[in-house]
Scaffold this motif. Structure first.
Motif, PDB file in Angstrom:
ATOM      1  N   PRO A 138       0.868  -1.192   0.000  1.00  0.00           N
ATOM      2  CA  PRO A 138       0.000   0.000   0.000  1.00  0.00           C
ATOM      3  C   PRO A 138       0.900   1.236   0.000  1.00  0.00           C
ATOM      4  N   PHE A 139       0.904   1.964  -1.100  1.00  0.00           N
ATOM      5  CA  PHE A 139       1.953   2.940  -1.367  1.00  0.00           C
ATOM      6  C   PHE A 139       2.047   4.008  -0.283  1.00  0.00           C
ATOM      7  N   THR A 140       0.954   4.660   0.032  1.00  0.00           N
ATOM      8  CA  THR A 140       0.995   5.754   1.001  1.00  0.00           C
ATOM      9  C   THR A 140       1.413   5.256   2.372  1.00  0.00           C
ATOM     10  N   ARG A 141       0.838   4.146   2.815  1.00  0.00           N
ATOM     11  CA  ARG A 141       1.194   3.606   4.133  1.00  0.00           C
ATOM     12  C   ARG A 141       2.664   3.204   4.179  1.00  0.00           C
ATOM     13  N   ALA A 142       3.182   2.674   3.069  1.00  0.00           N
ATOM     14  CA  ALA A 142       4.592   2.299   3.043  1.00  0.00           C
ATOM     15  C   ALA A 142       5.488   3.531   3.184  1.00  0.00           C
ATOM     16  N   LEU A 143       5.185   4.594   2.441  1.00  0.00           N
ATOM     17  CA  LEU A 143       5.987   5.812   2.564  1.00  0.00           C
ATOM     18  C   LEU A 143       5.910   6.394   3.964  1.00  0.00           C
ATOM     19  N   GLU A 144       4.738   6.361   4.560  1.00  0.00           N
ATOM     20  CA  GLU A 144       4.593   6.861   5.930  1.00  0.00           C
ATOM     21  C   GLU A 144       5.422   6.034   6.902  1.00  0.00           C
ATOM     22  N   ALA A 145       5.439   4.716   6.701  1.00  0.00           N
ATOM     23  CA  ALA A 145       6.238   3.849   7.574  1.00  0.00           C
ATOM     24  C   ALA A 145       7.727   4.121   7.406  1.00  0.00           C
ATOM     25  N   PHE A 146       8.177   4.311   6.168  1.00  0.00           N
ATOM     26  CA  PHE A 146       9.587   4.646   5.944  1.00  0.00           C
ATOM     27  C   PHE A 146       9.927   5.983   6.593  1.00  0.00           C
ATOM     28  N   ARG A 147       9.079   6.966   6.381  1.00  0.00           N
ATOM     29  CA  ARG A 147       9.306   8.303   6.945  1.00  0.00           C
ATOM     30  C   ARG A 147       9.414   8.246   8.465  1.00  0.00           C
ATOM     31  N   ASP A 148       8.506   7.522   9.099  1.00  0.00           N
ATOM     32  CA  ASP A 148       8.464   7.484  10.562  1.00  0.00           C
ATOM     33  C   ASP A 148       9.639   6.733  11.161  1.00  0.00           C
ATOM     34  N   ARG A 149      10.300   5.883  10.367  1.00  0.00           N
ATOM     35  CA  ARG A 149      11.431   5.107  10.873  1.00  0.00           C
ATOM     36  C   ARG A 149      12.775   5.704  10.502  1.00  0.00           C
ATOM     37  N   LEU A 150      12.753   6.809   9.773  1.00  0.00           N
ATOM     38  CA  LEU A 150      13.993   7.443   9.348  1.00  0.00           C
ATOM     39  C   LEU A 150      14.441   8.458  10.389  1.00  0.00           C
ATOM     40  N   ALA A 151      15.698   8.366  10.783  1.00  0.00           N
ATOM     41  CA  ALA A 151      16.257   9.288  11.769  1.00  0.00           C
ATOM     42  C   ALA A 151      16.401  10.686  11.167  1.00  0.00           C
ATOM     43  N   PRO A 152      16.388  11.741  11.998  1.00  0.00           N
ATOM     44  CA  PRO A 152      16.677  13.079  11.480  1.00  0.00           C
ATOM     45  C   PRO A 152      18.015  13.100  10.748  1.00  0.00           C
ATOM     46  N   GLY A 153      18.023  13.685   9.570  1.00  0.00           N
ATOM     47  CA  GLY A 153      19.224  13.687   8.748  1.00  0.00           C
ATOM     48  C   GLY A 153      19.397  12.432   7.916  1.00  0.00           C
ATOM     49  N   GLY A 154      18.471  11.479   8.053  1.00  0.00           N
ATOM     50  CA  GLY A 154      18.586  10.220   7.343  1.00  0.00           C
ATOM     51  C   GLY A 154      18.154  10.320   5.884  1.00  0.00           C
ATOM     52  N   THR A 155      18.448   9.254   5.122  1.00  0.00           N
ATOM     53  CA  THR A 155      18.185   9.228   3.683  1.00  0.00           C
ATOM     54  C   THR A 155      17.336   8.015   3.327  1.00  0.00           C
ATOM     55  N   LEU A 156      16.274   8.254   2.575  1.00  0.00           N
ATOM     56  CA  LEU A 156      15.439   7.206   2.016  1.00  0.00           C
ATOM     57  C   LEU A 156      15.675   7.157   0.509  1.00  0.00           C
ATOM     58  N   VAL A 157      15.951   5.960  -0.022  1.00  0.00           N
ATOM     59  CA  VAL A 157      16.137   5.794  -1.458  1.00  0.00           C
ATOM     60  C   VAL A 157      15.248   4.646  -1.929  1.00  0.00           C
TER      61      VAL A 157
ATOM     62  N   VAL B 194       3.466  12.982   1.195  1.00  0.00           N
ATOM     63  CA  VAL B 194       3.983  12.302   2.391  1.00  0.00           C
ATOM     64  C   VAL B 194       5.409  12.729   2.698  1.00  0.00           C
ATOM     65  N   LEU B 195       6.198  12.971   1.650  1.00  0.00           N
ATOM     66  CA  LEU B 195       7.626  13.278   1.804  1.00  0.00           C
ATOM     67  C   LEU B 195       7.925  14.601   1.105  1.00  0.00           C
ATOM     68  N   PRO B 196       7.628  15.731   1.735  1.00  0.00           N
ATOM     69  CA  PRO B 196       7.854  17.028   1.088  1.00  0.00           C
ATOM     70  C   PRO B 196       9.316  17.196   0.673  1.00  0.00           C
ATOM     71  N   GLY B 197       9.515  17.606  -0.555  1.00  0.00           N
ATOM     72  CA  GLY B 197      10.871  17.815  -1.048  1.00  0.00           C
ATOM     73  C   GLY B 197      11.503  16.577  -1.661  1.00  0.00           C
ATOM     74  N   ALA B 198      10.773  15.477  -1.733  1.00  0.00           N
ATOM     75  CA  ALA B 198      11.323  14.261  -2.336  1.00  0.00           C
ATOM     76  C   ALA B 198      11.679  14.512  -3.803  1.00  0.00           C
ATOM     77  N   ARG B 199      12.784  13.924  -4.243  1.00  0.00           N
ATOM     78  CA  ARG B 199      13.219  14.030  -5.634  1.00  0.00           C
ATOM     79  C   ARG B 199      12.879  12.726  -6.357  1.00  0.00           C
ATOM     80  N   LEU B 200      12.079  12.821  -7.391  1.00  0.00           N
ATOM     81  CA  LEU B 200      11.679  11.655  -8.176  1.00  0.00           C
ATOM     82  C   LEU B 200      12.066  11.850  -9.627  1.00  0.00           C
ATOM     83  N   ARG B 201      12.449  10.753 -10.269  1.00  0.00           N
ATOM     84  CA  ARG B 201      12.885  10.845 -11.657  1.00  0.00           C
ATOM     85  C   ARG B 201      12.585   9.538 -12.379  1.00  0.00           C
TER      86      ARG B 201
END
Length: 218
Positions: free
Chosen positions: A115-134, A197-204
Motif C-alpha cells: 500500500p503505497f501511502t502507508r509504506a511511505l509513511e512507515a519509511f518516513r516514521d522510521r527514518l532518523a533526522p538527517g537520514g536518507t530514504l532511497v 507524504v515526503l515534502p521535497g522528495a526528488r523523483l525521476r
C-alpha cells in the motif's frame, strides 16, 4: 498485433531468457552514491537474497534486511558471511517493519507490492533526522514520456544483456525471486502522492522501466 510483431516479441523473449541480467542490481551503484559515506543503521526493505544489504554493510555499522519470503530470507542468511554486519528477518511491510530509527532506508522494486501511502509513511516514521530514504520503483506506463523511455529501453536492454553475458547465453540459475505483480500507479500519481507524504522528495523516471525517489529527512 501482426504475425510479424508476435514473432519479434517471441524472439526477444527467448533472447532475454537466455541472457538474463538483473535490472534492479543495475541501480545499486547509483543508489550507494545517494548515501553518506558512513551511517549508523540501515534498513533494506524487500531485501531478497541480500545483495544490496551486503553492499550497504560497506557504509553502515549495521544493516537489517527484511523480506516477506522465508525461503529467500534463508538464502540471504546463507550467502552472508558471519563477519558482515547484516541481520535478516521475515516480515511483511509496512506493518511488520522494525521500529528504527534508521539513518538509511532502501527499497528496490518492492514498493509497488505494498500500500503505497502507508509504506511511505512507515519509511518516513522510521527514518532518523538527517537520514536518507532511497527507493527504486516500478510504475505503470501512462504518459507519452513513459512510452518514450520504454521504447528507448528496449534496444538498450539488448545491448546490456549482450555486454553482461559477454555475447553468450548465460547458464540458467536457480530462481529465488519472489512472486511479482504489475504496478498499478502511474509516475505522475506516484510523484503527487510521494510529495504529499515526503515534502521535497526528488523523483525521476529512469531507463529499464524504473523510477527513483530520494528523500532526506531534516
Amino acid at each position: 498485433m501482426t504475425p510479424l510483431s508476435r514473432r519479434v516479441l517471441r524472439a526477444l523473449d527467448r533472447f532475454h531468457a537466455d541472457r538474463p541480467w538483473d535490472h534492479n542490481a543495475h541501480f545499486h551503484r547509483w543508489l550507494l552514491r545517494q548515501l553518506p559515506r558512513r551511517a549508523g543503521a540501515a534498513l533494506d526493505v524487500g531485501c531478497g537474497s541480500g545483495d544490496l544489504a551486503r553492499l550497504l554493510a560497506g557504509r553502515a555499522e549495521r544493516v537489517h534486511g527484511v523480506d516477506a519470503d522465508p525461503a529467500i530470507t534463508a538464502r540471504a542468511r546463507e550467502q552472508t558471511p558471519t563477519a558482515v554486519p547484516v541481520t535478516y528477518a521475515v516480515a511483511d511491510a509496512p506493518a511488520g517493519l522494525p521500529d528504527g530509527p534508521y539513518d538509511v532506508i532502501t527499497c528496490v522494486a518492492v514498493v509497488h507490492h505494498l500500500p503505497f501511502t502507508r509504506a511511505l509513511e512507515a519509511f518516513r516514521d522510521r527514518l532518523a533526522p538527517g537520514g536518507t530514504l532511497v527507493i527504486v520503483g516500478v510504475s505503470r506506463e501512462g504518459t507519452p514520456a513513459d512510452h518514450l523511455l520504454s521504447a528507448a529501453s528496449i534496444p538498450l536492454n539488448i545491448v546490456m544483456a549482450l555486454l553482461k553475458n559477454r555475447c553468450r547465453p548465460a547458464p540458467r540459475p536457480v530462481s529465488m525471486t519472489a512472486r511479482t505483480r504489475p504496478p498499478d500507479m502511474t509516475f505522475p500519481e506516484i510523484v503527487r502522492e510521494a510529495r504529499t507524504v515526503l515534502p521535497g522528495a526528488r523523483l525521476r523516471r529512469r531507463l529499464f522501466w524504473r523510477y527513483t525517489l530520494v528523500w532526506h529527512r531534516r
